[in-house]
Design a protein around this motif. Sequence first.
Motif, PDB file in Angstrom:
ATOM      1  N   VAL A 177      -6.810  14.928  -8.757  1.00  0.00           N
ATOM      2  CA  VAL A 177      -6.523  14.428  -7.599  1.00  0.00           C
ATOM      3  C   VAL A 177      -5.367  14.859  -6.922  1.00  0.00           C
ATOM      4  N   THR A 178      -5.488  15.165  -5.690  1.00  0.00           N
ATOM      5  CA  THR A 178      -4.476  15.424  -5.036  1.00  0.00           C
ATOM      6  C   THR A 178      -3.767  14.410  -3.972  1.00  0.00           C
ATOM      7  N   PHE A 179      -4.372  13.468  -3.707  1.00  0.00           N
ATOM      8  CA  PHE A 179      -3.835  12.296  -2.793  1.00  0.00           C
ATOM      9  C   PHE A 179      -2.868  11.668  -3.591  1.00  0.00           C
ATOM     10  N   PRO A 180      -2.062  10.980  -2.676  1.00  0.00           N
ATOM     11  CA  PRO A 180      -0.863  10.462  -3.229  1.00  0.00           C
ATOM     12  C   PRO A 180      -1.130   9.169  -4.236  1.00  0.00           C
ATOM     13  N   LEU A 181      -0.307   9.153  -5.549  1.00  0.00           N
ATOM     14  CA  LEU A 181      -0.492   8.143  -6.370  1.00  0.00           C
ATOM     15  C   LEU A 181       0.894   7.293  -6.340  1.00  0.00           C
ATOM     16  N   ALA A 182       0.764   5.811  -6.425  1.00  0.00           N
ATOM     17  CA  ALA A 182       1.976   5.299  -6.506  1.00  0.00           C
ATOM     18  C   ALA A 182       2.256   5.051  -7.912  1.00  0.00           C
ATOM     19  N   ALA A 183       3.275   4.572  -8.206  1.00  0.00           N
ATOM     20  CA  ALA A 183       3.667   4.119  -9.659  1.00  0.00           C
ATOM     21  C   ALA A 183       2.824   3.064 -10.111  1.00  0.00           C
ATOM     22  N   LYS A 184       2.825   2.693 -11.292  1.00  0.00           N
ATOM     23  CA  LYS A 184       1.819   1.484 -11.562  1.00  0.00           C
ATOM     24  C   LYS A 184       2.508   0.138 -11.043  1.00  0.00           C
ATOM     25  N   ALA A 185       1.685  -0.623 -10.485  1.00  0.00           N
ATOM     26  CA  ALA A 185       1.982  -1.890  -9.812  1.00  0.00           C
ATOM     27  C   ALA A 185       1.052  -3.031  -9.907  1.00  0.00           C
ATOM     28  N   GLY A 186       1.414  -4.409 -10.114  1.00  0.00           N
ATOM     29  CA  GLY A 186       0.570  -5.428  -9.878  1.00  0.00           C
ATOM     30  C   GLY A 186      -0.322  -5.561  -8.721  1.00  0.00           C
ATOM     31  N   VAL A 187      -1.329  -5.952  -8.774  1.00  0.00           N
ATOM     32  CA  VAL A 187      -2.128  -6.203  -7.736  1.00  0.00           C
ATOM     33  C   VAL A 187      -2.845  -7.383  -7.550  1.00  0.00           C
ATOM     34  N   LYS A 188      -2.630  -8.530  -8.620  1.00  0.00           N
ATOM     35  CA  LYS A 188      -2.899  -9.923  -8.376  1.00  0.00           C
ATOM     36  C   LYS A 188      -1.995 -10.831  -9.046  1.00  0.00           C
ATOM     37  N   GLY A 189      -1.902 -11.880  -8.347  1.00  0.00           N
ATOM     38  CA  GLY A 189      -1.077 -13.174  -8.945  1.00  0.00           C
ATOM     39  C   GLY A 189       0.231 -13.045  -8.298  1.00  0.00           C
ATOM     40  N   ALA A 190       1.051 -13.719  -9.076  1.00  0.00           N
ATOM     41  CA  ALA A 190       2.708 -13.703  -8.672  1.00  0.00           C
ATOM     42  C   ALA A 190       3.077 -12.355  -8.836  1.00  0.00           C
ATOM     43  N   GLY A 191       3.037 -11.534  -9.626  1.00  0.00           N
ATOM     44  CA  GLY A 191       3.358 -10.536  -9.765  1.00  0.00           C
ATOM     45  C   GLY A 191       2.837  -9.225  -9.066  1.00  0.00           C
ATOM     46  N   ALA A 192       2.039  -9.613  -8.166  1.00  0.00           N
ATOM     47  CA  ALA A 192       1.490  -8.647  -7.209  1.00  0.00           C
ATOM     48  C   ALA A 192       2.487  -8.013  -6.317  1.00  0.00           C
ATOM     49  N   HIS A 193       2.084  -6.788  -6.177  1.00  0.00           N
ATOM     50  CA  HIS A 193       3.205  -5.868  -5.272  1.00  0.00           C
ATOM     51  C   HIS A 193       2.699  -6.600  -3.803  1.00  0.00           C
ATOM     52  N   PRO A 194       3.940  -6.518  -2.926  1.00  0.00           N
ATOM     53  CA  PRO A 194       4.058  -7.257  -1.582  1.00  0.00           C
ATOM     54  C   PRO A 194       2.953  -6.684  -0.684  1.00  0.00           C
ATOM     55  N   PHE A 195       2.413  -5.314  -0.797  1.00  0.00           N
ATOM     56  CA  PHE A 195       1.155  -5.321  -0.063  1.00  0.00           C
ATOM     57  C   PHE A 195      -0.027  -5.692  -0.416  1.00  0.00           C
ATOM     58  N   TYR A 196      -0.208  -6.171  -1.832  1.00  0.00           N
ATOM     59  CA  TYR A 196      -1.296  -6.779  -2.068  1.00  0.00           C
ATOM     60  C   TYR A 196      -1.365  -8.336  -1.913  1.00  0.00           C
ATOM     61  N   ARG A 197      -0.079  -9.042  -1.921  1.00  0.00           N
ATOM     62  CA  ARG A 197       0.199 -10.361  -1.462  1.00  0.00           C
ATOM     63  C   ARG A 197      -0.381 -10.351  -0.078  1.00  0.00           C
ATOM     64  N   TRP A 198       0.186  -9.405   0.773  1.00  0.00           N
ATOM     65  CA  TRP A 198      -0.188  -9.484   2.204  1.00  0.00           C
ATOM     66  C   TRP A 198      -1.911  -9.412   2.519  1.00  0.00           C
ATOM     67  N   ALA A 199      -2.347  -8.223   1.686  1.00  0.00           N
ATOM     68  CA  ALA A 199      -3.796  -8.112   1.703  1.00  0.00           C
ATOM     69  C   ALA A 199      -4.325  -9.568   1.392  1.00  0.00           C
ATOM     70  N   ALA A 200      -3.885 -10.083   0.478  1.00  0.00           N
ATOM     71  CA  ALA A 200      -4.647 -11.435  -0.182  1.00  0.00           C
ATOM     72  C   ALA A 200      -4.661 -12.305   0.925  1.00  0.00           C
ATOM     73  N   ALA A 201      -3.519 -12.532   1.666  1.00  0.00           N
ATOM     74  CA  ALA A 201      -3.270 -13.500   2.841  1.00  0.00           C
ATOM     75  C   ALA A 201      -4.213 -13.239   3.777  1.00  0.00           C
ATOM     76  N   GLU A 202      -4.372 -11.841   4.071  1.00  0.00           N
ATOM     77  CA  GLU A 202      -5.202 -11.282   5.384  1.00  0.00           C
ATOM     78  C   GLU A 202      -6.787 -11.438   5.184  1.00  0.00           C
ATOM     79  N   ARG A 203      -7.074 -11.394   3.923  1.00  0.00           N
ATOM     80  CA  ARG A 203      -8.627 -11.433   3.366  1.00  0.00           C
ATOM     81  C   ARG A 203      -8.668 -12.040   2.119  1.00  0.00           C
TER      82      ARG A 203
END
Length: 193
Positions: free
Chosen positions: A122-148
């Motif tokens: 893999v050569t595309f950018p990788l983020a550090a480990k992050a939460g993607v669901k629930g109260a501990g989700a990264h803000p991007f994932y909370r935004w995406a959950a609100a959008e869809r």
Amino acid sequence: MMMRRTLLYAVAGLVAAPRTLLAQAPPLSQAQMSQVSAYAFRFKALSGNDIALADFAGKPILVVNTASQCGYTPQYAGLQKLWARYRDRGLVIIGVPSNDFGGQEPGGASEIAKTAHDEYHVTFPLAAKAGVKGAGAHPFYRWAAAERPRDTPRWNFHKYLIGRDGRLKAAFTSAVDPSDPGLIVAIETELGA
């Protein structure tokens, strides 16, 4: 003429109103506020720097929550092929390792890099480990959950496609392979937008 005069008096009254009166005005509704776009978010990179989505403004972005010990982990290879095929046309892919589903990303940055970089090249950018669901989700994932709200990640390798305008355009479940025609059409549509 009478309406114009009434409007002018109303505007003049607002201008002359004390600031405390204006501060007591009711808050704007969500419809009145400008919507937040994906460009408002950033991830800590696996390498320690930041991945600011605003740096990719005007480009489609595929954000994928990943895991090293998942049955879908071979999708890294397909994502790398997408990246190789479309990056010169503007596609950005960002992998977001997460341990939220089945504990399938238990390691730290070096273990994640070993799987992604050494095993799948893999050569595309990788983020550090992050939460993607629930109260501990990264803000991007909370935004995406609100959008869809119906299209939230239910497992590893869920894919969000952000359009050139920073808006969430599509979501694809884990079972959708990176070579899936529906995903390819969505990406090509955004590249042509």
